[in-house]
Design a protein around this motif. Sequence first.
Motif, mmCIF file in Angstrom:
data_model
loop_
_atom_site.group_PDB
_atom_site.id
_atom_site.type_symbol
_atom_site.label_atom_id
_atom_site.label_comp_id
_atom_site.label_asym_id
_atom_site.label_seq_id
_atom_site.Cartn_x
_atom_site.Cartn_y
_atom_site.Cartn_z
ATOM 1 N N LEU A 91 0.739 -1.293 -0.045
ATOM 2 C CA LEU A 91 0.142 -0.062 0.167
ATOM 3 C C LEU A 91 0.891 1.283 0.038
ATOM 4 N N LYS A 92 1.903 1.165 0.677
ATOM 5 C CA LYS A 92 2.717 2.410 0.860
ATOM 6 C C LYS A 92 3.658 2.562 -0.250
ATOM 7 N N LEU A 93 3.699 1.364 -0.975
ATOM 8 C CA LEU A 93 4.375 1.573 -2.424
ATOM 9 C C LEU A 93 3.586 2.194 -3.568
ATOM 10 N N ARG A 94 2.238 1.981 -3.181
ATOM 11 C CA ARG A 94 1.364 2.647 -4.173
ATOM 12 C C ARG A 94 0.958 4.107 -3.688
ATOM 13 N N GLY A 95 1.630 4.508 -2.444
ATOM 14 C CA GLY A 95 1.416 5.904 -2.246
ATOM 15 C C GLY A 95 0.177 6.181 -1.392
ATOM 16 N N THR A 96 -0.225 5.178 -0.694
ATOM 17 C CA THR A 96 -1.201 5.345 0.381
ATOM 18 C C THR A 96 -0.920 6.102 1.524
ATOM 19 N N TYR A 98 -0.275 7.030 5.444
ATOM 20 C CA TYR A 98 -0.405 6.437 6.729
ATOM 21 C C TYR A 98 -1.782 6.567 7.304
ATOM 22 N N LEU A 99 -1.943 7.928 7.328
ATOM 23 C CA LEU A 99 -3.592 8.243 7.961
ATOM 24 C C LEU A 99 -4.486 7.695 7.272
ATOM 25 N N ASP A 100 -4.510 7.452 5.811
ATOM 26 C CA ASP A 100 -5.779 6.995 5.121
ATOM 27 C C ASP A 100 -5.795 5.312 5.347
ATOM 28 N N ILE A 101 -4.575 4.753 5.716
ATOM 29 C CA ILE A 101 -4.711 3.412 5.847
ATOM 30 C C ILE A 101 -5.625 3.243 7.236
ATOM 31 N N LEU A 102 -5.224 4.240 8.262
ATOM 32 C CA LEU A 102 -5.804 3.986 9.367
ATOM 33 C C LEU A 102 -7.521 4.354 9.167
ATOM 34 N N ALA A 103 -7.772 5.212 8.692
ATOM 35 C CA ALA A 103 -9.071 5.698 8.316
ATOM 36 C C ALA A 103 -9.836 4.642 7.633
ATOM 37 N N GLN A 104 -9.166 3.920 6.850
ATOM 38 C CA GLN A 104 -9.967 2.701 6.313
ATOM 39 C C GLN A 104 -10.017 1.308 7.124
ATOM 40 N N GLY A 105 -9.505 1.532 8.424
ATOM 41 C CA GLY A 105 -9.801 0.577 9.265
ATOM 42 C C GLY A 105 -8.608 -0.623 9.388
ATOM 43 N N GLY A 106 -7.271 -0.019 8.653
ATOM 44 C CA GLY A 106 -6.119 -0.776 8.721
ATOM 45 C C GLY A 106 -5.391 -0.269 9.553
ATOM 46 N N GLY A 107 -3.855 -0.351 9.379
ATOM 47 C CA GLY A 107 -3.014 0.384 10.374
ATOM 48 C C GLY A 107 -3.192 -0.004 11.833
ATOM 49 N N ILE A 108 -3.198 0.775 12.661
ATOM 50 C CA ILE A 108 -3.250 0.615 14.313
ATOM 51 C C ILE A 108 -4.425 -0.145 14.606
ATOM 52 N N LEU A 109 -5.558 -0.095 13.744
ATOM 53 C CA LEU A 109 -6.701 -0.896 14.089
ATOM 54 C C LEU A 109 -6.507 -2.316 13.583
ATOM 55 N N SER A 110 -5.908 -2.574 12.831
ATOM 56 C CA SER A 110 -5.441 -4.198 11.994
ATOM 57 C C SER A 110 -4.842 -4.721 13.303
ATOM 58 N N THR A 111 -3.707 -3.954 13.748
ATOM 59 C CA THR A 111 -3.090 -4.604 14.954
ATOM 60 C C THR A 111 -3.753 -4.553 16.226
ATOM 61 N N VAL A 112 -5.003 -3.748 16.453
ATOM 62 C CA VAL A 112 -5.699 -4.044 17.648
ATOM 63 C C VAL A 112 -6.528 -5.367 17.517
ATOM 64 N N ARG A 113 -6.965 -5.714 16.255
ATOM 65 C CA ARG A 113 -7.617 -6.940 16.036
ATOM 66 C C ARG A 113 -6.673 -8.085 16.258
ATOM 67 N N ALA A 114 -5.560 -8.027 15.788
ATOM 68 C CA ALA A 114 -4.810 -9.184 16.210
ATOM 69 C C ALA A 114 -4.081 -9.099 17.437
ATOM 70 N N THR A 115 -4.137 -7.928 18.140
ATOM 71 C CA THR A 115 -3.768 -7.999 19.559
ATOM 72 C C THR A 115 -5.077 -8.774 20.547
ATOM 73 N N ARG A 116 -5.984 -8.286 20.057
ATOM 74 C CA ARG A 116 -7.235 -8.719 20.951
ATOM 75 C C ARG A 116 -7.340 -10.155 20.775
ATOM 76 N N ALA A 117 -6.914 -10.758 19.475
ATOM 77 C CA ALA A 117 -7.111 -12.024 19.316
ATOM 78 C C ALA A 117 -5.965 -12.878 20.097
ATOM 79 N N ALA A 118 -5.080 -12.279 20.485
ATOM 80 C CA ALA A 118 -4.004 -13.108 21.011
ATOM 81 C C ALA A 118 -4.116 -13.509 22.570
ATOM 82 N N SER A 119 -3.518 -14.567 22.850
ATOM 83 C CA SER A 119 -3.349 -14.634 24.524
ATOM 84 C C SER A 119 -2.310 -13.757 25.244
ATOM 85 N N GLU A 120 -2.415 -13.782 26.404
ATOM 86 C CA GLU A 120 -1.304 -13.014 27.215
ATOM 87 C C GLU A 120 0.058 -13.645 26.979
ATOM 88 N N LYS A 121 -0.139 -14.990 27.061
ATOM 89 C CA LYS A 121 1.071 -15.669 26.751
ATOM 90 C C LYS A 121 1.770 -15.600 25.353
#
Length: 411
Positions: A91-96, A98-121
């Motif tokens: 996406l970056k290489l296509r010029g998107t 950083y804040l647009d990726i976030l606004a589309q629900g990616g970026g920090i929010l995609s890491t939020v989904r992965a972090t919520r899905a992970a166990s503490e371990k």
Amino acid sequence: MDRLLVKNIGVLATPEGRSAKGGKAQGEIRTLRNAWVRIEGGLITGLGSGEPEGTENARILDAGGRLATPGLVDAHTHLVFGGWRQNELALKLRGTPYLDILAQGGGILSTVRATRAASEKELEDKARLALDEMLAFGTTTCEAKSGYGLDKETELHQLRVIRALDGSHPIDLVPTFLGAHALSEEYKNDRQGYIRLLCGDIIPAIAAEGLASFCDVFCETGVFTAEESRTILEAGKAHGLLPKIHADEIDPIGGSRLAGEIGAVSAEHLIVCPPEGIAAMAAGGTAACLLPATSFYLGAAYAPAREMVSAGVPVALATDFNPGSCPCLNMQLVMSLGCLKYRLTPEEVLSAVTLNAAAAIKRAESVGSLEPGKLGDLVIWDGPDLNYICYRLGSNLAHTVIKKGVPYGKE
Ligand code: NIG
Ligand code: FE
């Protein structure tokens, strides 16, 4: 008591003191030749030039004429997260942006989904691997932020993982609450509701468990405004969490001015920091924590570091290790970029990654310089002097990393 004597240090280079250094003092480094350091019970009990003193029953570590500095302090990381985001490279290489990726629900929010899905371990195991790598690169103390939960349960998980790692990994960790890292998907149409949740529920719960030393906010277009940031940081302060702020990274919306006004311990990024922001930080006693590897990774400009030094604002440098804007945990690369992109001298850079970084996380009493009474945290470098360390690019030049008197790496 266990006693370690590091001898035959070709050059020992260290800032001195127990507070951040701004202006000309940032470049003042004590240099000892043919030096030694004695560490007992994890603390430095002596150092000097020439013949070592107090060597009875000591374990000897011969530095082989190499350079020694204080252990590096990484004052800004997002250490604990689920997943990675290599898909964003295309996406970056296509010029998107950083804040647009976030606004589309990616970026920090995609890491939020992965972090919520992970166990503490799982989160702990993953962060431990990163810490192992950081230690090998010379980092001996590191700040770590939450901010990939954006709900009470996962934010507390992240902070508990940080606490567990602080107790079980050689690197000392300093925890920061960054619940205000983005608006979660559930609250995207209820900003005030999320701010109430942070201030009225999550911050008090974190304070009650003693899970964080600092409260941080991402003050940015589309994330939190300066006034919202003020509300959140004041709530943190009221619960004993000292303020930090991600300010002026992409748009200058008043974060650095706010930092100075509320006496934030540090403001971070500051890529587009205006002159009035620098003045406010100087007046408020706020350190600048600059993240040159993030500028490099985002293809962005570089913070006005020289102007900050001139204004007397102490400059610290850190990695910003995170899965989006800077998947890099190498403080040596940060040191080189500090010289090449900020035009800081190697001496100013050394203060920035040791004493000033320690001050930016309120640890300057115990780390950040080689002096009696501070922790026995040192790096013995595969190189003869500070210029060499900053001049080489991309290699790991840490030969032996000593944490509280215990050597790691080559001996
Ligand atoms: O400091 N700027 C905000 N937060 C991080 C990036 C987090 C992410 O992209 O996951 C930063 O650069
Ligand atoms: Fe950050």
